[in-house]
Design a protein around this motif. Sequence first.
Motif, short mmCIF file in Angstrom:
data_model
loop_
_atom_site.label_atom_id
_atom_site.label_comp_id
_atom_site.label_asym_id
_atom_site.label_seq_id
_atom_site.Cartn_x
_atom_site.Cartn_y
_atom_site.Cartn_z
N LEU A 23 13.40 -5.95 2.60
CA LEU A 23 12.86 -5.04 3.61
C LEU A 23 12.27 -5.80 4.80
N PHE A 24 11.97 -7.07 4.59
CA PHE A 24 11.25 -7.86 5.59
C PHE A 24 12.13 -8.93 6.25
N TYR A 25 13.41 -9.00 5.87
CA TYR A 25 14.27 -10.07 6.40
C TYR A 25 14.24 -10.11 7.93
N GLN A 26 14.21 -11.34 8.44
CA GLN A 26 14.30 -11.58 9.88
C GLN A 26 15.26 -12.74 10.13
N ASP A 27 15.96 -12.69 11.25
CA ASP A 27 16.74 -13.84 11.72
C ASP A 27 15.90 -14.57 12.76
N ILE A 28 15.74 -15.87 12.57
CA ILE A 28 14.91 -16.66 13.48
C ILE A 28 15.69 -17.88 13.98
N GLU A 29 15.20 -18.48 15.02
CA GLU A 29 15.71 -19.76 15.50
C GLU A 29 14.80 -20.86 14.96
N ASP B 298 3.69 -1.80 15.55
CA ASP B 298 5.02 -1.58 15.00
C ASP B 298 5.25 -2.62 13.90
N THR B 299 5.41 -2.15 12.65
CA THR B 299 5.61 -3.09 11.54
C THR B 299 7.06 -3.54 11.40
N GLY B 300 7.99 -2.81 12.03
CA GLY B 300 9.40 -3.12 11.86
C GLY B 300 10.00 -2.54 10.60
N LEU B 301 9.19 -1.92 9.75
CA LEU B 301 9.68 -1.31 8.51
C LEU B 301 10.19 0.10 8.79
N PRO B 302 11.11 0.59 7.95
CA PRO B 302 11.58 1.96 8.14
C PRO B 302 10.49 2.98 7.82
N ASN B 303 10.56 4.13 8.48
CA ASN B 303 9.55 5.17 8.29
C ASN B 303 9.49 5.69 6.86
N ASP B 304 10.59 5.58 6.11
CA ASP B 304 10.57 6.11 4.75
C ASP B 304 9.70 5.26 3.80
N CYS B 305 9.11 4.18 4.31
CA CYS B 305 8.15 3.42 3.50
C CYS B 305 6.75 4.03 3.55
N PRO C 40 10.48 2.68 13.98
CA PRO C 40 9.77 1.80 13.04
C PRO C 40 8.39 2.35 12.66
N LEU C 41 7.94 1.95 11.51
CA LEU C 41 6.71 2.46 10.92
C LEU C 41 5.47 1.83 11.54
N LYS C 42 4.47 2.67 11.80
CA LYS C 42 3.12 2.22 12.13
C LYS C 42 2.22 2.58 10.95
N LEU C 43 1.25 1.73 10.65
CA LEU C 43 0.42 1.97 9.47
C LEU C 43 -0.48 3.19 9.63
N SER C 44 -0.63 3.69 10.85
CA SER C 44 -1.40 4.93 11.04
C SER C 44 -0.76 6.08 10.27
N SER C 45 0.56 6.04 10.07
CA SER C 45 1.26 7.12 9.37
C SER C 45 0.88 7.17 7.88
N PRO C 46 1.05 6.08 7.09
CA PRO C 46 0.63 6.16 5.68
C PRO C 46 -0.86 6.35 5.52
N ILE C 47 -1.67 5.85 6.46
CA ILE C 47 -3.12 6.05 6.37
C ILE C 47 -3.43 7.54 6.50
N SER C 48 -2.77 8.23 7.43
CA SER C 48 -2.97 9.66 7.60
C SER C 48 -2.54 10.43 6.35
N ILE C 49 -1.38 10.05 5.77
CA ILE C 49 -0.92 10.69 4.54
C ILE C 49 -1.94 10.47 3.42
N PRO D 247 13.96 1.84 -6.17
CA PRO D 247 15.28 2.07 -5.59
C PRO D 247 15.62 1.06 -4.51
N ASN D 248 14.61 0.56 -3.79
CA ASN D 248 14.83 -0.43 -2.74
C ASN D 248 15.15 -1.79 -3.32
N ASN D 249 14.87 -1.97 -4.62
CA ASN D 249 15.06 -3.28 -5.25
C ASN D 249 16.39 -3.35 -6.00
#
Length: 201
Positions: free
Chosen positions: A49-55, A151-158, A2-11, A196-198
């Motif tokens: 991209l953000f869907y979650q299953d909750i109780e 951990d944002t839970g988003l895929p790294n390709d974001c 999963p993606l951490k925001l440190s990655s896009p910040i570094s890019i 493309p994600n949409n």
Amino acid sequence: MPLKLSSPISIARGILNDTDAGGYRYSDADLLQYANDALDVMVGIVPQLFYQDIEYTCTANQAEQALSFGTYRALVDVLRIKGGGAVTRGDRTTLDDFKPGWRLDASGPAQDWMKVDDDPIRFLIQPPAPNGQILICKVVPVPAEYLATDDTGLPNDCADMIADYIVARAESRDAEHVISQRAQMFGQSFISKLAPNNQGG
């Protein structure tokens, strides 16, 4: 992973040529805020991209239910009763026409659910909920304010698209014409990478 925001910040820092930690032009706090702002934009365009299953614990003896305002943006689906059967999508207009008093029925395990018009977080269940009923729901959450290492839970390709948004926001602070053009270019790149994600969303 999963993606951490440190990655896009570094890019983004690489694109901005702002890699000297001893004298950043754009602070870590600012770039992190831009990264979090990117998520707020993304959830409106590609919520899947953000869907979650909750109780969700139902309000007893009520047909109308509601997710927590400020925590969730929308209900996508009511999947099933926890430990029980599936809950199917119903048609409120048909139910109102053929059984006008259905909201006053005796409580029982949910059989159908229906959206409430113009309110993405409220919904109806039929029959009204018994005490302690828990539903498994698919939802769109309001994105959290993440730290760079969370951990944002988003895929790294974001990472690349979020970096584009960060660069667009950072360079839009500069009044120079050539910089503002670059800001617009990276803003458009951010949107095009979301497209493309949409597809089918």
